[in-house]
Design a protein around this motif. Structure first.
Motif, PDB file in Angstrom:
ATOM      1  N   PRO A 259       0.828  -1.216   0.000  1.00  0.00           N
ATOM      2  CA  PRO A 259       0.000   0.000   0.000  1.00  0.00           C
ATOM      3  C   PRO A 259       0.856   1.258   0.000  1.00  0.00           C
ATOM      4  O   PRO A 259       1.932   1.307   0.598  1.00  0.00           O
ATOM      5  N   GLY A 260       0.405   2.267  -0.716  1.00  0.00           N
ATOM      6  CA  GLY A 260       1.158   3.513  -0.816  1.00  0.00           C
ATOM      7  C   GLY A 260       2.165   3.507  -1.939  1.00  0.00           C
ATOM      8  O   GLY A 260       2.831   4.518  -2.164  1.00  0.00           O
ATOM      9  N   MET A 261       2.305   2.382  -2.628  1.00  0.00           N
ATOM     10  CA  MET A 261       3.227   2.297  -3.748  1.00  0.00           C
ATOM     11  C   MET A 261       2.451   2.069  -5.045  1.00  0.00           C
ATOM     12  O   MET A 261       1.300   1.613  -5.024  1.00  0.00           O
ATOM     13  N   LYS A 262       3.089   2.409  -6.162  1.00  0.00           N
ATOM     14  CA  LYS A 262       2.469   2.255  -7.473  1.00  0.00           C
ATOM     15  C   LYS A 262       3.339   1.370  -8.353  1.00  0.00           C
ATOM     16  O   LYS A 262       4.532   1.201  -8.099  1.00  0.00           O
ATOM     17  N   VAL A 263       2.741   0.848  -9.408  1.00  0.00           N
ATOM     18  CA  VAL A 263       3.480   0.000 -10.327  1.00  0.00           C
ATOM     19  C   VAL A 263       4.419   0.853 -11.166  1.00  0.00           C
ATOM     20  O   VAL A 263       3.989   1.810 -11.818  1.00  0.00           O
ATOM     21  N   GLY A 264       5.690   0.513 -11.149  1.00  0.00           N
ATOM     22  CA  GLY A 264       6.653   1.176 -12.017  1.00  0.00           C
ATOM     23  C   GLY A 264       6.741   0.472 -13.360  1.00  0.00           C
ATOM     24  O   GLY A 264       6.515   1.060 -14.403  1.00  0.00           O
ATOM     25  N   PHE A 265       7.056  -0.830 -13.294  1.00  0.00           N
ATOM     26  CA  PHE A 265       7.047  -1.614 -14.523  1.00  0.00           C
ATOM     27  C   PHE A 265       6.831  -3.084 -14.185  1.00  0.00           C
ATOM     28  O   PHE A 265       7.010  -3.519 -13.043  1.00  0.00           O
ATOM     29  N   VAL A 266       6.421  -3.828 -15.209  1.00  0.00           N
ATOM     30  CA  VAL A 266       6.173  -5.254 -15.084  1.00  0.00           C
ATOM     31  C   VAL A 266       7.099  -5.979 -16.047  1.00  0.00           C
ATOM     32  O   VAL A 266       7.137  -5.662 -17.248  1.00  0.00           O
ATOM     33  N   ALA A 267       7.867  -6.930 -15.534  1.00  0.00           N
ATOM     34  CA  ALA A 267       8.729  -7.769 -16.364  1.00  0.00           C
ATOM     35  C   ALA A 267       8.032  -9.109 -16.559  1.00  0.00           C
ATOM     36  O   ALA A 267       7.604  -9.740 -15.591  1.00  0.00           O
ATOM     37  N   PHE A 268       7.917  -9.540 -17.811  1.00  0.00           N
ATOM     38  CA  PHE A 268       7.202 -10.775 -18.106  1.00  0.00           C
ATOM     39  C   PHE A 268       8.159 -11.967 -18.096  1.00  0.00           C
ATOM     40  O   PHE A 268       9.385 -11.806 -18.216  1.00  0.00           O
ATOM     41  N   PRO A 269       7.626 -13.181 -17.911  1.00  0.00           N
ATOM     42  CA  PRO A 269       8.470 -14.364 -17.758  1.00  0.00           C
ATOM     43  C   PRO A 269       9.529 -14.497 -18.846  1.00  0.00           C
ATOM     44  O   PRO A 269       9.251 -14.317 -20.031  1.00  0.00           O
ATOM     45  N   GLY A 270      10.752 -14.802 -18.390  1.00  0.00           N
ATOM     46  CA  GLY A 270      11.877 -15.006 -19.297  1.00  0.00           C
ATOM     47  C   GLY A 270      12.769 -13.799 -19.493  1.00  0.00           C
ATOM     48  O   GLY A 270      13.896 -13.939 -19.973  1.00  0.00           O
ATOM     49  N   THR A 271      12.301 -12.591 -19.142  1.00  0.00           N
ATOM     50  CA  THR A 271      13.105 -11.386 -19.313  1.00  0.00           C
ATOM     51  C   THR A 271      14.137 -11.283 -18.178  1.00  0.00           C
ATOM     52  O   THR A 271      13.990 -11.936 -17.141  1.00  0.00           O
ATOM     53  N   PRO A 272      15.179 -10.466 -18.361  1.00  0.00           N
ATOM     54  CA  PRO A 272      16.261 -10.429 -17.363  1.00  0.00           C
ATOM     55  C   PRO A 272      15.843  -9.996 -15.966  1.00  0.00           C
ATOM     56  O   PRO A 272      16.576 -10.265 -15.008  1.00  0.00           O
ATOM     57  N   PHE A 273      14.700  -9.345 -15.805  1.00  0.00           N
ATOM     58  CA  PHE A 273      14.310  -8.841 -14.489  1.00  0.00           C
ATOM     59  C   PHE A 273      13.399  -9.801 -13.739  1.00  0.00           C
ATOM     60  O   PHE A 273      12.858  -9.452 -12.692  1.00  0.00           O
ATOM     61  N   THR A 274      13.237 -10.998 -14.254  1.00  0.00           N
ATOM     62  CA  THR A 274      12.425 -11.988 -13.552  1.00  0.00           C
ATOM     63  C   THR A 274      12.876 -13.379 -14.009  1.00  0.00           C
ATOM     64  O   THR A 274      13.968 -13.542 -14.536  1.00  0.00           O
ATOM     65  N   SER A 275      12.036 -14.379 -13.794  1.00  0.00           N
ATOM     66  CA  SER A 275      12.372 -15.734 -14.219  1.00  0.00           C
ATOM     67  C   SER A 275      11.375 -16.200 -15.270  1.00  0.00           C
ATOM     68  O   SER A 275      10.440 -15.481 -15.629  1.00  0.00           O
ATOM     69  N   SER A 276      11.543 -17.413 -15.734  1.00  0.00           N
ATOM     70  CA  SER A 276      10.593 -17.959 -16.710  1.00  0.00           C
ATOM     71  C   SER A 276       9.293 -18.388 -16.044  1.00  0.00           C
ATOM     72  O   SER A 276       8.357 -18.796 -16.738  1.00  0.00           O
ATOM     73  N   HIS A 277       9.232 -18.266 -14.705  1.00  0.00           N
ATOM     74  CA  HIS A 277       8.032 -18.697 -13.968  1.00  0.00           C
ATOM     75  C   HIS A 277       7.258 -17.536 -13.353  1.00  0.00           C
ATOM     76  O   HIS A 277       6.201 -17.765 -12.757  1.00  0.00           O
ATOM     77  N   HIS A 278       7.742 -16.306 -13.492  1.00  0.00           N
ATOM     78  CA  HIS A 278       7.164 -15.217 -12.706  1.00  0.00           C
ATOM     79  C   HIS A 278       6.878 -13.965 -13.524  1.00  0.00           C
ATOM     80  O   HIS A 278       7.572 -13.684 -14.504  1.00  0.00           O
ATOM     81  N   TYR A 279       5.878 -13.233 -13.040  1.00  0.00           N
ATOM     82  CA  TYR A 279       5.756 -11.824 -13.372  1.00  0.00           C
ATOM     83  C   TYR A 279       6.594 -11.069 -12.335  1.00  0.00           C
ATOM     84  O   TYR A 279       6.417 -11.281 -11.128  1.00  0.00           O
ATOM     85  N   GLY A 280       7.477 -10.239 -12.786  1.00  0.00           N
ATOM     86  CA  GLY A 280       8.211  -9.381 -11.868  1.00  0.00           C
ATOM     87  C   GLY A 280       7.559  -8.013 -11.844  1.00  0.00           C
ATOM     88  O   GLY A 280       7.642  -7.261 -12.825  1.00  0.00           O
ATOM     89  N   ILE A 281       6.857  -7.703 -10.776  1.00  0.00           N
ATOM     90  CA  ILE A 281       6.145  -6.426 -10.673  1.00  0.00           C
ATOM     91  C   ILE A 281       6.958  -5.517  -9.759  1.00  0.00           C
ATOM     92  O   ILE A 281       7.147  -5.817  -8.572  1.00  0.00           O
ATOM     93  N   TYR A 282       7.429  -4.415 -10.304  1.00  0.00           N
ATOM     94  CA  TYR A 282       8.335  -3.516  -9.590  1.00  0.00           C
ATOM     95  C   TYR A 282       7.561  -2.283  -9.143  1.00  0.00           C
ATOM     96  O   TYR A 282       7.135  -1.463  -9.958  1.00  0.00           O
ATOM     97  N   MET A 283       7.380  -2.206  -7.822  1.00  0.00           N
ATOM     98  CA  MET A 283       6.614  -1.126  -7.218  1.00  0.00           C
ATOM     99  C   MET A 283       7.531   0.044  -6.864  1.00  0.00           C
ATOM    100  O   MET A 283       8.720  -0.137  -6.596  1.00  0.00           O
ATOM    101  N   ARG A 284       6.981   1.261  -6.855  1.00  0.00           N
ATOM    102  CA  ARG A 284       7.753   2.449  -6.498  1.00  0.00           C
ATOM    103  C   ARG A 284       6.879   3.416  -5.721  1.00  0.00           C
ATOM    104  O   ARG A 284       5.640   3.314  -5.730  1.00  0.00           O
TER     105      ARG A 284
END
Length: 391
Positions: A259-284
């Protein structure tokens, strides 16, 4: 300070400055338009703007946003989607042929209507793209970044050595004195020293943060092989997901968890900011500085459940904080103007430094060629201490 120490510091200042000056001049010239990249993009028509709607217009379904983007390129896969802190009405969607595609397709989608707005020009068009690449890596990738980082280190050495030399040089002169009645070389030397001491702190901060920014790829790789690898250990050896959970629901869970944070960006599975099994949701956060600091929330791409979330390590926090300090784009138009004026002052320092070095070389050659009795008079015009420092 002894004459030997003065000569030593003078040698350090001279050569650290000379080696990095041309590259620092390039960085100052390319950095100037980057300070105003939003404004230049608006003038060139490359800046994306969302249609005007009431401020309370609700956000549309994010899965529909993705579907609208993929309609343009149905054979490509999702790589990233992000929102700028100052433009929450637009989702910037990135599609590619594979998770590491360098020739990706950027698409701007209205976050409220979920309709495609445009396919924006990469980095604001050809001009801004060229300025950006020259400033970041000289079109040489990681090696270009590391080389510019080395030039930044030499700049810091030049700044520190210049500050050490300033006090003994100005001991018999008033602060800020510019001897306009003397030779052009002395006048420009005084101007060089004055601007150097006035911009000292700013130049050191911008030089240091710029050097830190050149380490971004290396620091991200360290983070991926340590903390991200630890977060993904439960999934080692697991097959890739056979179905994908709703991105809209995944983002909703991440927002509820932070709470109090917003979505900065979402990395989809396989990209360098996450894994092949995950959504990497980066809050700010939603303030000037906190909007630059991200907190990763990993969500299982098959079940849609949060599997891990933690703060960034200190070195990535330092990296993210260095970026707004480097570009001065966190304090509105007055901050940008202040940064631009100091950037121009630094350009003058660099140019006058080159001028003084070239003039000194010509003066030395002329002095060597002149008869011995003709060299005595000019020597008496300049006090001994100033003569040592000017050389």
């Amino acid at each position: 300070m002894s004459p030997v120490s003065l000569r030593r510091w003078g040698w350090i200042h001279k050569w650290s400055s000379l080696v990095c000056t041309v590259f620092m001049l390039l960085l100052c010239l390319t950095g100037l338009p980057l300070i105003y990249h939003h404004e230049i993009g608006h003038l060139l028509g490359t800046d994306v703007e969302a249609p005007v709607m009431p401020v309370d217009t609700p956000r549309g379904n994010i899965d529909a946003v993705i579907a609208s983007a993929k309609e343009l390129y149905p054979n490509k896969i999702m790589m990233y989607m992000s929102q700028e802190a100052d433009e929450p009405a637009i989702w910037n969607v990135t599609l590619g042929d594979h998770p590491n595609d360098e020739h990706y397709k950027p698409i701007a989608v209205d976050a409220r209507t979920t309709k495609v707005i445009t396919e924006p020009a990469f980095e604001g068009g050809a001009f801004m793209s060229t300025m950006f690449r020259l400033h970041v890596d000289l079109f040489a990738g990681l090696y270009g970044k590391l080389f510019l980082g080395l030039m930044g280190l030499l700049l810091l050495v030049a700044i520190v050595s210049g500050a050490v030399l300033y006090s003994p040089f100005m001991r018999k002169l008033e602060f800020g004195a510019v001897r306009r009645e003397r030779s052009p070389r002395l006048k420009w030397l005084d101007m060089h020293n004055l601007l150097g001491i006035v911009t000292l702190v700013w130049a050191f901060v911008v030089g240091a943060t710029g050097m830190v920014n050149t380490w971004a790829d290396v620091l991200l790789k360290v983070w991926q092989t340590t903390e991200i690898a630890e977060m993904l250990k439960p999934y080692e050896g697991s097959p890739p997901p056979t179905r994908m959970a709703s991105v809209h629901e995944a983002i909703h869970r991440a927002e509820s968890a932070e709470p109090g944070m917003k979505v900065g960006f979402v990395a989809f599975p396989g990209t360098p900011f996450t894994s092949s099994h995950h959504y990497g949701i980066y809050m700010r956060g939603d303030e000037a500085f906190s909007s630059r600091l991200y907190k990763p929330v990993l969500i299982d791409a098959e079940t849609g459940q949060i599997t891990d979330r933690r703060e960034l390590p200190w070195y990535l926090t330092a990296l993210l904080l260095s970026q707004p300090l480097h570009f001065g784009d966190y304090g509105g138009q007055w901050m940008k103007f202040f940064w631009a004026m100091l950037d121009i002052a630094t350009i003058v320092i660099l140019v006058t430094g080159l001028y003084l070095w070239l003039k000194r070389g010509r003066h030395a050659k002329a002095a060597a060629a002149a008869p011995a009795h003709a060299q005595a008079a000019p020597e008496r015009e300049i006090p001994a201490l100033v003569r040592k420092e000017a050389s």
